[in-house]
Design a protein around this motif. Structure first.
Motif, PDB file in Angstrom:
ATOM      1  N   PRO A 195      39.745 -30.877 -33.104  1.00  0.00           N
ATOM      2  CA  PRO A 195      38.641 -30.965 -32.147  1.00  0.00           C
ATOM      3  C   PRO A 195      38.951 -31.976 -31.050  1.00  0.00           C
ATOM      4  O   PRO A 195      39.650 -32.976 -31.274  1.00  0.00           O
ATOM      5  N   THR A 196      38.429 -31.711 -29.864  1.00  0.00           N
ATOM      6  CA  THR A 196      38.614 -32.643 -28.751  1.00  0.00           C
ATOM      7  C   THR A 196      37.740 -33.874 -28.947  1.00  0.00           C
ATOM      8  O   THR A 196      36.830 -33.887 -29.786  1.00  0.00           O
ATOM      9  N   ASP A 197      37.995 -34.909 -28.151  1.00  0.00           N
ATOM     10  CA  ASP A 197      37.144 -36.105 -28.207  1.00  0.00           C
ATOM     11  C   ASP A 197      35.699 -35.736 -27.890  1.00  0.00           C
ATOM     12  O   ASP A 197      34.764 -36.280 -28.503  1.00  0.00           O
ATOM     13  N   GLU A 198      35.514 -34.826 -26.946  1.00  0.00           N
ATOM     14  CA  GLU A 198      34.152 -34.398 -26.596  1.00  0.00           C
ATOM     15  C   GLU A 198      33.480 -33.730 -27.789  1.00  0.00           C
ATOM     16  O   GLU A 198      32.298 -33.996 -28.080  1.00  0.00           O
TER      17      GLU A 198
ATOM     18  N   GLY B 104      32.903 -37.458 -43.861  1.00  0.00           N
ATOM     19  CA  GLY B 104      32.374 -37.268 -42.519  1.00  0.00           C
ATOM     20  C   GLY B 104      32.459 -35.849 -42.003  1.00  0.00           C
ATOM     21  O   GLY B 104      32.471 -35.624 -40.788  1.00  0.00           O
ATOM     22  N   PHE B 105      32.508 -34.857 -42.919  1.00  0.00           N
ATOM     23  CA  PHE B 105      32.563 -33.472 -42.469  1.00  0.00           C
ATOM     24  C   PHE B 105      31.907 -32.559 -43.502  1.00  0.00           C
ATOM     25  O   PHE B 105      31.736 -32.927 -44.663  1.00  0.00           O
ATOM     26  N   THR B 106      31.537 -31.371 -43.051  1.00  0.00           N
ATOM     27  CA  THR B 106      31.024 -30.344 -43.949  1.00  0.00           C
ATOM     28  C   THR B 106      31.845 -29.078 -43.770  1.00  0.00           C
ATOM     29  O   THR B 106      32.462 -28.857 -42.730  1.00  0.00           O
ATOM     30  N   LEU B 107      31.815 -28.242 -44.795  1.00  0.00           N
ATOM     31  CA  LEU B 107      32.407 -26.914 -44.695  1.00  0.00           C
ATOM     32  C   LEU B 107      31.322 -25.877 -44.430  1.00  0.00           C
ATOM     33  O   LEU B 107      31.579 -24.842 -43.811  1.00  0.00           O
ATOM     34  N   ASP B 108      30.118 -26.177 -44.898  1.00  0.00           N
ATOM     35  CA  ASP B 108      29.014 -25.212 -44.829  1.00  0.00           C
ATOM     36  C   ASP B 108      28.000 -25.562 -43.745  1.00  0.00           C
ATOM     37  O   ASP B 108      26.897 -25.019 -43.728  1.00  0.00           O
ATOM     38  N   GLY B 109      28.371 -26.456 -42.848  1.00  0.00           N
ATOM     39  CA  GLY B 109      27.447 -26.856 -41.789  1.00  0.00           C
ATOM     40  C   GLY B 109      28.132 -26.844 -40.437  1.00  0.00           C
ATOM     41  O   GLY B 109      29.060 -26.067 -40.184  1.00  0.00           O
ATOM     42  N   LEU B 110      27.707 -27.744 -39.562  1.00  0.00           N
ATOM     43  CA  LEU B 110      28.271 -27.806 -38.222  1.00  0.00           C
ATOM     44  C   LEU B 110      29.759 -28.137 -38.233  1.00  0.00           C
ATOM     45  O   LEU B 110      30.515 -27.710 -37.353  1.00  0.00           O
ATOM     46  N   GLY B 111      30.194 -28.881 -39.237  1.00  0.00           N
ATOM     47  CA  GLY B 111      31.590 -29.280 -39.306  1.00  0.00           C
ATOM     48  C   GLY B 111      32.542 -28.176 -39.712  1.00  0.00           C
ATOM     49  O   GLY B 111      33.760 -28.327 -39.585  1.00  0.00           O
ATOM     50  N   GLY B 112      32.010 -27.048 -40.179  1.00  0.00           N
ATOM     51  CA  GLY B 112      32.871 -25.960 -40.623  1.00  0.00           C
ATOM     52  C   GLY B 112      33.779 -25.421 -39.534  1.00  0.00           C
ATOM     53  O   GLY B 112      34.881 -24.925 -39.819  1.00  0.00           O
ATOM     54  N   ALA B 113      33.356 -25.509 -38.283  1.00  0.00           N
ATOM     55  CA  ALA B 113      34.172 -25.014 -37.168  1.00  0.00           C
ATOM     56  C   ALA B 113      35.415 -25.862 -36.943  1.00  0.00           C
ATOM     57  O   ALA B 113      36.341 -25.433 -36.234  1.00  0.00           O
ATOM     58  N   PHE B 114      35.443 -27.049 -37.528  1.00  0.00           N
ATOM     59  CA  PHE B 114      36.565 -27.962 -37.330  1.00  0.00           C
ATOM     60  C   PHE B 114      37.489 -28.012 -38.545  1.00  0.00           C
ATOM     61  O   PHE B 114      38.306 -28.927 -38.674  1.00  0.00           O
TER      62      PHE B 114
END
Length: 210
Positions: free
Chosen positions: A145-148, A165-175
């Motif tokens: 992911p970019t800094d933005e 600091g990340f999820t697989l099943d939430g917003l963080g899944g895209a990263f």
């Protein structure tokens, strides 16, 4: 009984046909040490499940029937270092700058304690109590992911609520580019491992379906 405040763990169990009551353990995770990140996850799970079981055993009016207590805790291992929930937004941003493009291992410790029917409560445990511990480990390959994108993700507050600091099943899944192993383990509770642990204690998974 689920000794965790994690909504992801609860929803995972409910989707799998279980409907546990939640009792938050209240165990503080800071200051707990272990020989490895995987061992740390197991130790924290044992402490959480043990705290809930002790509370139930101390109840002078125990519930009828066998009670199953499940405690879980997750840590992300990156370059041999264990990371739990970020303590601040800045820590979450720094964590994602380390994680992007990297490969880590998400360890989730599982502790299952079975309290017998009508167990008298002393708060110290009784011989009939049975327990087992296991740790699930899933390889996680992070995107770049970019800094933005990192700043926007941290601003949602989601990274501050979850291990690594990340999820697989939430917003963080895209990263997250991909995982190798049980994806449920990354969410916070491994259903195949939990089934195996329960079977070792003589409890059939299908008997727990609601």
């Amino acid at each position: 009984m689920l000794g965790s405040a994690s909504p992801a763990r609860l929803s995972t169990l409910r989707a799998a046909g279980l409907d546990p009551e939640v009792i938050v353990s209240g165990v503080a995770e800071d200051g707990i040490a272990a020989d490895s990140p995987a061992a740390l996850a197991a130790t924290l799970a044992e402490l959480k499940a043990g705290a809930v079981a002790a509370r139930l055993l101390a109840d002078p009016h125990p519930a009828a029937g066998v009670t199953i207590v499940i405690g879980c805790d997750s840590v992300l291992e990156l370059d041999g270092v264990a990371y739990g929930r970020p303590a601040s937004a800045e820590a979450a941003r720094a964590g994602w700058r380390r994680m992007r493009g990297a490969t880590g291992v998400l360890h989730t410790g599982h502790r299952v304690i079975v309290l017998p029917d009508g167990a008298p409560g002393s708060g110290t445990g009784i011989p009939e109590v049975r327990a087992v511990t296991g740790t699930g480990s899933t390889v996680v390959r992070f995107a770049r992911p970019t800094d933005e994108e990192i700043d926007a993700y941290v601003a949602t507050g989601e990274p501050l609520r979850v291990a690594g600091g990340f999820t697989l099943d939430g917003l963080g899944g895209a990263f997250v580019d991909r995982v190798e192993g049980d994806p449920h383990n990354v969410v916070g509770i491994s259903l195949p491992l939990l089934r195996t642990l329960l079977a070792g204690l003589g409890i059939k998974w299908i008997d727990l379906w609601q």
